[in-house]
Design a protein around this motif. Structure first.
Motif, PDB file in Angstrom:
ATOM      1  N   GLU A   1     -34.051  73.368 -19.810  1.00  0.00           N
ATOM      2  CA  GLU A   1     -33.111  73.355 -18.684  1.00  0.00           C
ATOM      3  C   GLU A   1     -33.862  73.735 -17.410  1.00  0.00           C
ATOM      4  OE1 GLU A   1     -31.216  77.837 -18.345  1.00  0.00           O
ATOM      5  OE2 GLU A   1     -30.014  76.250 -19.277  1.00  0.00           O
ATOM      6  N   PHE A   2     -33.209  73.454 -16.281  1.00  0.00           N
ATOM      7  CA  PHE A   2     -33.716  73.843 -14.973  1.00  0.00           C
ATOM      8  C   PHE A   2     -32.936  75.054 -14.488  1.00  0.00           C
ATOM      9  CE2 PHE A   2     -35.000  69.401 -15.135  1.00  0.00           C
ATOM     10  CZ  PHE A   2     -36.294  69.455 -14.633  1.00  0.00           C
ATOM     11  N   ALA A   3     -33.662  76.079 -14.052  1.00  0.00           N
ATOM     12  CA  ALA A   3     -32.997  77.273 -13.543  1.00  0.00           C
ATOM     13  C   ALA A   3     -32.343  77.011 -12.187  1.00  0.00           C
ATOM     14  CB  ALA A   3     -33.988  78.432 -13.432  1.00  0.00           C
ATOM     15  N   TRP A   4     -32.939  76.097 -11.401  1.00  0.00           N
ATOM     16  CA  TRP A   4     -32.390  75.756 -10.077  1.00  0.00           C
ATOM     17  C   TRP A   4     -32.122  74.250  -9.997  1.00  0.00           C
ATOM     18  CZ3 TRP A   4     -36.977  78.623  -7.358  1.00  0.00           C
ATOM     19  CH2 TRP A   4     -36.835  79.995  -7.547  1.00  0.00           C
ATOM     20  N   ALA A  53     -40.468  70.914 -10.242  1.00  0.00           N
ATOM     21  CA  ALA A  53     -40.968  72.282 -10.413  1.00  0.00           C
ATOM     22  C   ALA A  53     -39.914  73.335 -10.073  1.00  0.00           C
ATOM     23  CB  ALA A  53     -42.195  72.498  -9.532  1.00  0.00           C
ATOM     24  N   ALA A  54     -38.644  72.925  -9.990  1.00  0.00           N
ATOM     25  CA  ALA A  54     -37.550  73.868  -9.698  1.00  0.00           C
ATOM     26  C   ALA A  54     -37.251  74.709 -10.930  1.00  0.00           C
ATOM     27  CB  ALA A  54     -36.297  73.117  -9.252  1.00  0.00           C
ATOM     28  N   ARG A  55     -38.246  75.459 -11.332  1.00  0.00           N
ATOM     29  CA  ARG A  55     -38.165  76.382 -12.460  1.00  0.00           C
ATOM     30  C   ARG A  55     -37.660  75.732 -13.751  1.00  0.00           C
ATOM     31  NH1 ARG A  55     -35.748  82.146 -11.573  1.00  0.00           N
ATOM     32  NH2 ARG A  55     -36.486  82.160 -13.712  1.00  0.00           N
ATOM     33  N   PRO A  56     -38.356  74.710 -14.238  1.00  0.00           N
ATOM     34  CA  PRO A  56     -38.015  74.239 -15.585  1.00  0.00           C
ATOM     35  C   PRO A  56     -38.410  75.292 -16.612  1.00  0.00           C
ATOM     36  CG  PRO A  56     -40.020  73.202 -14.829  1.00  0.00           C
ATOM     37  CD  PRO A  56     -39.500  74.002 -13.668  1.00  0.00           C
ATOM     38  N   GLN A  86     -39.359  80.500 -21.502  1.00  0.00           N
ATOM     39  CA  GLN A  86     -40.760  80.191 -21.217  1.00  0.00           C
ATOM     40  C   GLN A  86     -40.814  79.284 -19.996  1.00  0.00           C
ATOM     41  OE1 GLN A  86     -42.828  78.210 -24.358  1.00  0.00           O
ATOM     42  NE2 GLN A  86     -44.789  78.165 -23.271  1.00  0.00           N
ATOM     43  N   ALA A  87     -41.432  79.754 -18.915  1.00  0.00           N
ATOM     44  CA  ALA A  87     -41.508  78.980 -17.674  1.00  0.00           C
ATOM     45  C   ALA A  87     -42.457  77.797 -17.832  1.00  0.00           C
ATOM     46  CB  ALA A  87     -41.951  79.881 -16.526  1.00  0.00           C
ATOM     47  N   LEU A  88     -42.045  76.633 -17.305  1.00  0.00           N
ATOM     48  CA  LEU A  88     -42.846  75.409 -17.416  1.00  0.00           C
ATOM     49  C   LEU A  88     -43.172  74.803 -16.055  1.00  0.00           C
ATOM     50  CD1 LEU A  88     -40.831  73.717 -20.321  1.00  0.00           C
ATOM     51  CD2 LEU A  88     -42.903  75.089 -20.525  1.00  0.00           C
ATOM     52  N   TYR A  89     -42.911  75.525 -14.977  1.00  0.00           N
ATOM     53  CA  TYR A  89     -43.089  74.955 -13.650  1.00  0.00           C
ATOM     54  C   TYR A  89     -44.556  74.643 -13.331  1.00  0.00           C
ATOM     55  CZ  TYR A  89     -44.594  79.654 -12.336  1.00  0.00           C
ATOM     56  OH  TYR A  89     -45.257  80.843 -12.261  1.00  0.00           O
ATOM     57  N   SER A  90     -45.495  75.264 -14.023  1.00  0.00           N
ATOM     58  CA  SER A  90     -46.912  75.036 -13.708  1.00  0.00           C
ATOM     59  C   SER A  90     -47.333  73.597 -13.995  1.00  0.00           C
ATOM     60  CB  SER A  90     -47.781  76.010 -14.503  1.00  0.00           C
ATOM     61  OG  SER A  90     -47.559  75.864 -15.895  1.00  0.00           O
ATOM     62  N   TRP A  91     -46.698  72.930 -14.944  1.00  0.00           N
ATOM     63  CA  TRP A  91     -47.108  71.564 -15.295  1.00  0.00           C
ATOM     64  C   TRP A  91     -46.778  70.578 -14.182  1.00  0.00           C
ATOM     65  CZ3 TRP A  91     -50.288  70.916 -19.253  1.00  0.00           C
ATOM     66  CH2 TRP A  91     -50.325  71.927 -20.238  1.00  0.00           C
ATOM     67  N   PRO A  92     -45.552  70.494 -13.686  1.00  0.00           N
ATOM     68  CA  PRO A  92     -45.305  69.552 -12.574  1.00  0.00           C
ATOM     69  C   PRO A  92     -46.054  69.933 -11.306  1.00  0.00           C
ATOM     70  CG  PRO A  92     -43.356  70.901 -13.016  1.00  0.00           C
ATOM     71  CD  PRO A  92     -44.292  71.136 -14.133  1.00  0.00           C
ATOM     72  N   LEU A  93     -46.260  71.231 -11.061  1.00  0.00           N
ATOM     73  CA  LEU A  93     -47.021  71.624  -9.882  1.00  0.00           C
ATOM     74  C   LEU A  93     -48.473  71.178 -10.001  1.00  0.00           C
ATOM     75  CD1 LEU A  93     -45.758  75.200  -8.914  1.00  0.00           C
ATOM     76  CD2 LEU A  93     -45.367  73.032  -7.753  1.00  0.00           C
ATOM     77  N   ALA A  94     -49.048  71.304 -11.185  1.00  0.00           N
ATOM     78  CA  ALA A  94     -50.426  70.854 -11.393  1.00  0.00           C
ATOM     79  C   ALA A  94     -50.534  69.336 -11.213  1.00  0.00           C
ATOM     80  CB  ALA A  94     -50.911  71.270 -12.773  1.00  0.00           C
TER      81      ALA A  94
END
Length: 357
Positions: free
Chosen positions: A3-6, A72-75, A300-308
């Motif tokens: 899910e997306f937090a935002w 990257a909206a906090r997945p 578990q935060a996954l935002y680093s993948w789309p940001l990378a």
């Protein structure tokens, strides 16, 4: 579960296109030439601008970059719900710090100690061992003050109790105000776990609330009060200088017993350190009441993948602008694509023939 937090940030998806429509075109900075047919030239310029809009191949990298930034909206990946233990009670302790609590008429380990020092020693141990309970501290004299709000940090509450000083809240004894303040703090907690331990050595002679009235209000809110009357018996007088003092003469036991009766608690009398220790052990045997269980899901935060991915794509776009003949630019060009995929060249030819027909 993913899910997306935002998720509301995806509402910004059309923002770049809206800005292109709303914002004026950038000024080229070139000198302007005033001519009579300026309007016709402006219309031609608008047509040319519409005709030379970037193609879908040129816009795709930027659209993808914007989409990655929004993604990257906090997945996060949520695990299975895990229960969190929430047993125990909310326990407030109200301690009288009026001047009479400084009288050294209590016996503990063969020594004479003041009433307040004995309370600090035994009650501090009691509070620190209440594992699983929220504990808080009220100090009262002429007025009642919340020294420590309800917290699981029992060690800090004991520290604040040890730092209590005689007369810090005034010289009188406002028992009713202490009960009222405790009621204000406990009424938001589950009804089965509201407990107040009230320790005093005198009668109510200050404050704005009558103790029995406060006790009735506490009973309506389900707050159980355990009053503890501390001090030696009146007949066990001790002399101090030239004056004879009855250390327990001011204790209003009938009122404290009535407070315990109204709220469903129990009144205790502590004439020395041994009795107060026994009272502490009795209170320790109060079984904790289970509160509303709570659950937590590990995330578990996954935002680093789309940001990378967005960072990598940005670097490739910069390389394309600074090095026009680079492999990335050639790969994005139509001729290079058709050279690598001859089947698409044939498909395009067939599509053109159909359009002509």
């Amino acid at each position: 579960m993913f899910e997306f937090a935002w998720p509301w940030l995806f509402a910004l998806l059309p923002l770049p296109w809206l800005m292109r429509l709303v914002l004026p075109a950038a000024d080229s900075g070139e000198a302007a030439l005033q001519i009579s047919f300026l309007g016709d030239l402006e219309e031609l310029a608008r047509r040319k601008a519409r005709a030379t809009l970037p193609s879908w191949r040129q816009q795709t990298p930027y659209m993808l970059l914007w989409l990655l930034l929004l993604t990257a909206a906090r997945p996060q990946w949520l695990g299975e719900p895990l229960p969190i233990a929430a047993s125990g009670r909310d326990l407030l302790v109200a301690v009288d710090v009026s001047g009479s609590m400084d009288y050294p008429d209590m016996q503990w380990q063969g020594e004479d100690v003041s009433r307040l020092d004995l309370v600090k020693s035994l009650l501090g141990d009691f509070l620190e061992k209440r594992e699983g309970d929220r504990v808080g501290l009220i100090l009262f004299g002429s007025q009642a003050y919340l020294q420590a709000p309800l917290t699981f940090d029992r060690r800090t509450v004991r520290t604040w109790l040890d730092e209590a000083r005689i007369g810090i809240a005034g010289k009188n004894t406002a028992i009713g105000d202490a009960i009222g303040l405790a009621l204000k703090r406990l009424r938001q907690r589950p009804a089965q776990s509201r407990v107040l331990i009230l320790i005093t050595d005198g009668a109510n002679n200050g404050g704005q609330i009558d103790p029995l009235t406060a006790a009735r209000l506490a009973a309506e809110e389900g707050v159980k009060i355990y009053p503890i009357g501390i001090g030696a018996d009146p007949e066990e007088s001790s002399s101090k200088g030239m004056f004879t003092i009855n250390p327990g003469v001011d204790l209003d036991e009938p009122a404290l017993e009535e407070i315990a009766k109204i709220t469903g608690g129990q009144y205790f009398r502590a004439r020395d350190g041994g009795e107060l220790a026994a009272i502490k052990d009795t209170l320790d045997r109060l079984e904790p009441v289970a509160q509303q269980p709570t659950q937590a899901r590990p995330a578990q935060a996954l935002y680093s993948w789309p940001l990378a991915a967005a960072l990598l794509l940005s670097v490739l776009l910069v390389i394309r602008e600074l090095w026009p003949n680079n492999p990335v630019q050639r790969w994005l060009s139509k001729d290079h694509f058709l050279q690598q995929h001859p089947d698409w060249r044939a498909r395009l030819k067939r599509l053109r023939l159909r359009r002509r027909r």
